[in-house]
Each structure stands twice: as C-alpha cells, then as structure tokens.
Scaffold this active site. Structure first.
Site, mmCIF file in Angstrom:
data_model
loop_
_atom_site.group_PDB
_atom_site.id
_atom_site.type_symbol
_atom_site.label_atom_id
_atom_site.label_comp_id
_atom_site.label_asym_id
_atom_site.label_seq_id
_atom_site.Cartn_x
_atom_site.Cartn_y
_atom_site.Cartn_z
ATOM 1 N N GLU A 1 -11.104 -10.792 -4.027
ATOM 2 C CA GLU A 1 -9.764 -10.778 -3.785
ATOM 3 C C GLU A 1 -8.985 -12.057 -2.966
ATOM 4 O O GLU A 1 -8.031 -11.929 -2.790
ATOM 5 C CB GLU A 1 -9.113 -9.337 -3.254
ATOM 6 C CG GLU A 1 -10.219 -8.855 -2.083
ATOM 7 C CD GLU A 1 -9.762 -7.480 -1.542
ATOM 8 O OE1 GLU A 1 -8.853 -7.032 -2.302
ATOM 9 O OE2 GLU A 1 -10.334 -6.935 -0.791
ATOM 10 N N ASP B 1 -4.465 -8.290 -4.083
ATOM 11 C CA ASP B 1 -4.953 -9.504 -2.886
ATOM 12 C C ASP B 1 -5.028 -10.718 -3.581
ATOM 13 O O ASP B 1 -4.462 -11.560 -3.068
ATOM 14 C CB ASP B 1 -5.834 -8.888 -2.102
ATOM 15 C CG ASP B 1 -5.310 -7.975 -1.059
ATOM 16 O OD1 ASP B 1 -4.369 -8.164 -0.488
ATOM 17 O OD2 ASP B 1 -6.112 -6.893 -0.962
ATOM 18 N N CYS C 1 -9.890 -3.462 -9.982
ATOM 19 C CA CYS C 1 -9.635 -2.213 -9.524
ATOM 20 C C CYS C 1 -8.126 -2.514 -8.874
ATOM 21 O O CYS C 1 -7.635 -1.405 -8.239
ATOM 22 C CB CYS C 1 -10.566 -1.716 -8.231
ATOM 23 S SG CYS C 1 -10.742 -2.874 -7.001
ATOM 24 N N HIS D 1 0.771 -1.048 0.046
ATOM 25 C CA HIS D 1 -0.037 -0.064 -0.106
ATOM 26 C C HIS D 1 0.578 1.294 0.019
ATOM 27 O O HIS D 1 0.407 2.375 -0.650
ATOM 28 C CB HIS D 1 -1.068 -0.023 1.062
ATOM 29 C CG HIS D 1 -2.161 -1.014 0.824
ATOM 30 N ND1 HIS D 1 -2.190 -2.122 1.032
ATOM 31 C CD2 HIS D 1 -3.228 -0.503 0.019
ATOM 32 C CE1 HIS D 1 -3.169 -2.937 0.858
ATOM 33 N NE2 HIS D 1 -3.912 -1.881 0.072
HETATM 34 C C1 PEP Z 1 -6.547 -4.953 -4.506
HETATM 35 O O1 PEP Z 1 -6.360 -6.085 -3.400
HETATM 36 O O2 PEP Z 1 -6.329 -5.221 -5.531
HETATM 37 C C2 PEP Z 1 -7.240 -3.855 -4.236
HETATM 38 C C3 PEP Z 1 -7.653 -2.972 -5.060
HETATM 39 O O3 PEP Z 1 -7.289 -3.485 -2.875
HETATM 40 P P1 PEP Z 1 -5.895 -2.803 -1.773
HETATM 41 O O4 PEP Z 1 -4.966 -2.894 -2.788
HETATM 42 O O5 PEP Z 1 -6.357 -1.691 -1.369
HETATM 43 O O6 PEP Z 1 -5.769 -4.173 -0.935
HETATM 44 MG MG MG Z 2 -7.233 -5.864 -1.584
#
Ligand code: PEP
Ligand code: MG
Length: 624
Positions: A450, A474, A521, A203
């Site tokens: 995910e 994820d 996403c 992140h």
């Molecule tokens: C993901 O896991 O692809 C996602 C978009 O959520 P995050 O990256 O915030 O875990």
């Molecule tokens: Mg995620």
C-alpha cells in the site's frame, strides 16, 4: 422548502427517514429505543438525574468561598434556571414519550435544537448562553452515567436497547464521525448516514459501507442545513441528500428504494454460486471485516474466507484499556471457528492516520497535529515502536491458528529493515509460545502493498512473505499524495490514474509469477467498476465488504478473462484509462453476447446452485 445537498456516495441505495443531528462531542451517547412499557421509567430516570444535578448545583452555590468571583453564583443560578426550563425539560421528555428515545439521546437531540436557536440569535450575550445549556446537559449526561454505574454496582441491570423499532426510520447527520464512533453505530437504529467531511475511502466511510446502508460523506454543510427531525432522502447512488422532499420527489425515491430492494433480492440468489468466469477461471471472493461478529455476515454473503480482518477496531473505544493477549486470542479464535475451516486473514493493528485509539475525528486530528498523520507513526511503524504489544498480538494470532487456517497480514510495509523486524518478531512470538508450552498453529505471513515503494520493489518482499494483499485505498493516497480523508481533494483521488494502474499491475504480475497468493483488499475490490480491470491484470482474489460480494460475483460470472487480458494494453496506454476501459468493455460485451458466450449467464443468475460453498468445503478448497 426542499433543498439538495451534494456529497460523495459511500454506500449505495436510498434511505428515507427523519434526521437525527448529532454533534461530534455527543456521538458517544447511546442511541436506542425504549419499549412502550418502559417510557415512564425512562422519564423518571431523567427526572431523578435533574433532581440530583439541582441538589449538586445548590450545594455548590452554598459552598462557594467568600472570595469567589461574583459571576460564579450568578452562573449557577442560570444553570439552575435552565435545568428546570420547559424548553429543555419538557421538550426532552417529549423525545422520550413521543419518539421512544432513551434519556441520553433525548437530551442530546434537544441540545441540538437549542444550540441552533442560540446560534441564530442576534444578541451576542444571548448567543453565548449556548455554552450554559451545553454545560447543563453535560452535567445531566454525567449523572445518568453515574446512576447506571450505581445501579450496576447494586446488581441492577442498566437500561438496554429494546426491540421497538420507532415509528419513522431515522438517518444520522453529523459534521464528522471518527471511525471508532462509527463502529458504535453498527447494528444501530439508523438507516442512513450523512457527514460534512470525509472522503470515499476514509475509514469512517469504510465502516459506514460495511453496515450496508446508504451513506453520503463530504457534503460540507449538511449538518448546518438539515434540522433535527427534518425528513431527509439519502441517495447513496448519486451522493445527494434531499432535505424536506416534495411528495413527487418522495414518491420517486420510494419507487427507487423498492427497485433496489428487488435488485438486492435478485443478487442474493447468487450467494452460493461459485464465482467462476465464462472461461472457467475460479475467482476467490473474500470478506473484509472489522469485528468478530462480522464473520457470520461474511459467511451469509457467500465469502470463501476473510481477506482482511481490521484488528485495530478491537483496540478502539477502550479508554486506554487495550485488549490483552487472551482477549485478542478469543476474538481471533471466534472468527476462525465461525469461518469453519475457511482461511482467515488477520491484519496486525493499523493504528494512526485517521484511525486513532481515542475518539478523535480526522478534522480534530488535522487541527491537533500540524504534521500529516498519514505519513507518521502508523500501522507496522506503530507496531514496531511497541515491540511488546506487537509480539502479544502475534502470539494471540498464532494461538488462534491452532483452530483453523490463519494468515497474518502486516500493513504498510515499506522497508527491508521492517521486513527483517517483522520476521524476527514472529519467530520470537512463536518461541515464547513454545517455551510456555502453549498450543499454536501454522500461519502464512503476508505484507500489505500500500506504499508505492513496496510495489516498486515487490520482488524483494516476495522472497520473505507467503502472500501479499494490495491496499488500494492507501496505495492511491500515497501514489497521488491525496489525503483519503480530506473531501477538499477528493476529486483528485483517482484509482484510474496511470501510475496507480502501473503499480497495481506490476504487483499482481510479479506476485503471480513468483507463485505467491495476491489479493486486493482495498475498496477497488468491492467496486464493480473495477472488476474487469483487475481480472484483466490477472487478479484472482478479491476481498471486500460482505455486502459487495454478490454484485462483484455477478460481474465475474459475466467476464471472460482471455478477452479482458487482450484489452488491457489499450487501457493502460490510454491517456484516460477509465474512459478507454468503459468504451472497450461496452464493445466487448457486444462481442461476447453475439458469440453466445453469455448464454450460460442467465442460468447462473436465475438458478444458483443450492450448494453452500462455505459449508461443504468447496470454498475452502478453492481458497487453498
Ligand atoms: C487499504 O489501504 O486499501 C486497506 C485495505 O487498508 P485500510 O483501508 O484499512 O487502510
Ligand atoms: Mg491501508
């Protein structure tokens, strides 16, 4: 001497600047430039802080009980001496006068310089004096914060960031930065980032990417090898950091920097061109955002909606004082209003794993907890363990939906029991608003896919949700058992793994045949390497950092989904799908070009339509 440090590319482009080394413990210190006419006032702030700390220390020594250990008064003497020592005091003033750093930044910059000198000392006793310098700086920083508080209480505005841009561009070098801290650097003075730890989809890396400035993570040693003020080139395309570059290397990188600026300007012209493939398929390009202010950037980039608002960032850096329903409502409504009728997908908090509410870095997290936090109380598990807070967030989202289209997205759903609990919570939140006579609007409810288990049983989930969004970051982490924030296994984090591709395709196909909106996403959606693959799988909605939209649109405009779909079986059957996809695409590009189908492309690239999809509602129509 010039050296190169290798890491992983996070955010493309080239940054050239002087290194600002920030220790993890010092990242929360404000970094801003002081205007030229305020320099002496800032030096005065430092002086006053030093005088107050000196008085405090003298009083401490005087009040020392008679039976206190003999080392204590001696330690205070050392601290008093350090406080007035020129290597700390004069050099810190130098950072303010010469570089226009604010007092706190100047102190932490000088602490970094001194800490290195202590680390290199042979003598153990002297080396250990580093802790004394740290304590003295800590006292000074605390006093600066207190004096700001006193000024604020007395109605005097504390110093604030000024417009002075500094003489040299600056790049930030740190061992590790938590996502919460990274957020503080949004719109900061830094033009690039380097960290020792982290993976491409950690992140921290995601926030760095959202800033759209070159960044390299997972360098392991950058913060040890780079010194405060070194000239550094960050090659965000190759994942390389060049320290103290030779004039020839510097000239080459300056050339590349100009090239990528030109390329950006060219892509920028696609901003409001509708994303339609050569065979006429309309593709929805949405934006991922972290904070409400990012909505403006999303619109500017030509996004036709928000596909992922990571609401957890509203909950970070709050010192336990979490946003209540009204504050959340304001934030969500601001985004909804800013998006002018385009859909806004707000994700319920995804706290846990590498995103903590406090400022713990992933490295500290790993040391702190022997268990793997990515498999623990995270995302919807956390929300369901705090049902009051969960409903509070849902109420805020439902209220914001009275101002425009809102989609509520729930992260990490894996169990049917969770699905039931989510539906119940939404129903109760709605009822509570109704009972209280508060206005709210209709929402679409979606689940993030995910966790591999969710992808496998997607059909069951589709009966209960209006839409799904695939979180590939994820999904890859959990399918391949690779910690996405751990640079030591980053080479095994493989989006092309056949198991990942199977789960992706299965989810897209099943959602589409159930007539449910499906989007990706995760970072794959904003990486042009995967655009054709996802289109071939039938994906028509992509959500990404605003800065990625133009380059993905360029791929979309060049794509023919019929050709791509025909290639998919060969890619999925290959031992190395990534290699097969590259080869097949190269051959198809030849075929498409020779068939003249790409003749429309130069027109689309050279002469974008002046229509602003976000403003005239065409984007909203496509997205609806
Ligand atoms: C993901 O896991 O692809 C996602 C978009 O959520 P995050 O990256 O915030 O875990
Ligand atoms: Mg995620």
């Amino acid at each position: 001497m010039s050296i190169q440090v290798f890491g992983m590319q996070v955010s493309r482009g080239v940054a050239i600047g002087r290194a600002v080394l920030v220790a993890s413990s010092r990242i929360d210190v404000a970094h801003y430039f002081v205007a030229a006419d305020q320099i002496e006032a800032e030096v005065d702030r430092l002086r006053r802080a030093r005088d107050t700390v000196a008085t405090e220390l003298a009083a401490l020594k005087l009040d020392m009980p008679a039976d206190a250990p003999a080392e204590l008064p001696a330690m205070i003497d050392v601290h008093l001496m350090l406080l007035h020592d020129e290597t700390l005091a004069a050099a810190t003033r130098g950072w303010v006068r010469e570089r226009h750093y604010n007092a706190e930044w100047a102190l932490s910059a000088q602490l970094e310089v001194l800490a290195r000198q202590f680390d290199e000392m042979e003598d153990v006793y002297l080396r250990e004096r580093k802790a004394d310098v740290e304590q003295v700086v800590e006292r000074l920083l605390r006093e600066l914060a207190r004096s700001d508080q006193r000024a604020r209480a007395g109605g005097i505005a504390p110093p604030s960031p000024r417009d002075f841009a500094g003489e040299d561009p600056l790049v930030l070098v740190a061992s590790d930065i938590s996502p919460a801290d990274m957020l503080q650097f949004k719109r900061s003075v830094f033009t690039g980032f380097v960290t020792d730890v982290g993976g491409r989809t950690s992140h921290t890396a995601i926030v760095a990417r959202s800033m759209d400035i070159p960044a390299v993570v997972g360098t392991r040693e950058a913060s040890r090898l780079i010194r405060q003020d070194d000239w550094v080139v960050i090659d965000g395309d190759a994942g390389i950091v060049v320290v103290d570059p030779s004039p020839i290397v510097l000239a080459e990188y300056r050339f590349r920097q100009r090239q990528s600026e030109l390329e950006r300007a060219r892509l920028d012209r696609l901003r409001h061109t509708p994303a339609v493939t050569l065979d006429g398929e309309a593709i929805e390009l949405l934006a991922n955002i972290e904070l409400p202010d990012d909505a403006a950037t999303a619109l500017e980039a030509g996004a036709v909606g928000i596909g992922l608002f990571r609401s957890e960032f509203l909950f970070m850096n709050r010192n336990g004082n979490l946003p209540d329903e009204d504050e959340q409502f304001e934030a969500y409504r601001n985004v909804v209003v800013a998006m002018r009728g385009l859909p806004v997908t707000i994700r319920t908090v995804d706290i846990g794993a590498d995103k903590t509410l406090d400022r713990m870095t992933p490295q500290e997290l790993r040391h702190e907890h022997s268990l793997n936090p990515a498999l623990g109380l995270r995302a919807v598990r956390w929300s369901l363990s705090e049902p009051g807070m969960f409903r509070q967030q849902l109420r805020a989202m439902l209220r914001a939906a009275a101002f425009g289209p809102v989609r509520i997205l729930v992260p990490m759903v894996a169990h049917m029991s969770e699905v039931r609990a989510i539906l119940e919570s939404v129903a109760r939140a709605r009822q509570q608003l109704q009972d209280a006579g508060r206005p709210f609007g209709p929402v679409a409810l979606g689940a993030m896919i995910e966790v591999p288990a969710a992808a496998v049983v997607i059909d069951r989930f589709l009966r209960h949700f209006d839409f799904v969004s695939i979180g590939t970051n994820d999904l890859i982490q959990y399918t391949l058992a690779i910690d996405r924030a751990d640079e030591s296994v980053a080479h095994l984090y493989d989006p092309w793994h056949p198991a990942v591709l199977d789960l992706l395709r299965h989810t897209i196909v099943r959602a589409s045949s159930a007539a449910r909106h499906v989007s990706v996403c995760g970072e794959m959606a904003g990486d042009p390497v995967f655009t054709e693959l996802l289109l071939a799988m039938g994906l028509r909605s992509f959500s990404m950092h605003p800065a990625c939209i133009a380059s993905i649109k360029q791929r979309v405009l060049r794509a023919d989904t019929r050709h791509l779909a025909a290639l998919l079986p060969d890619v999925l059957a290959a031992d190395e799908p990534g290699v097969a996809a590259r080869d097949l695409l190269a051959r198809t590009a030849q075929r498409v070009l020779s068939a003249g189908a790409a003749a429309a492309l130069p027109r689309a690239l050279e002469a974008p339509t002046p229509v602003d999809g976000a403003r005239d509602g065409t984007g909203a129509e496509r997205a609806a």
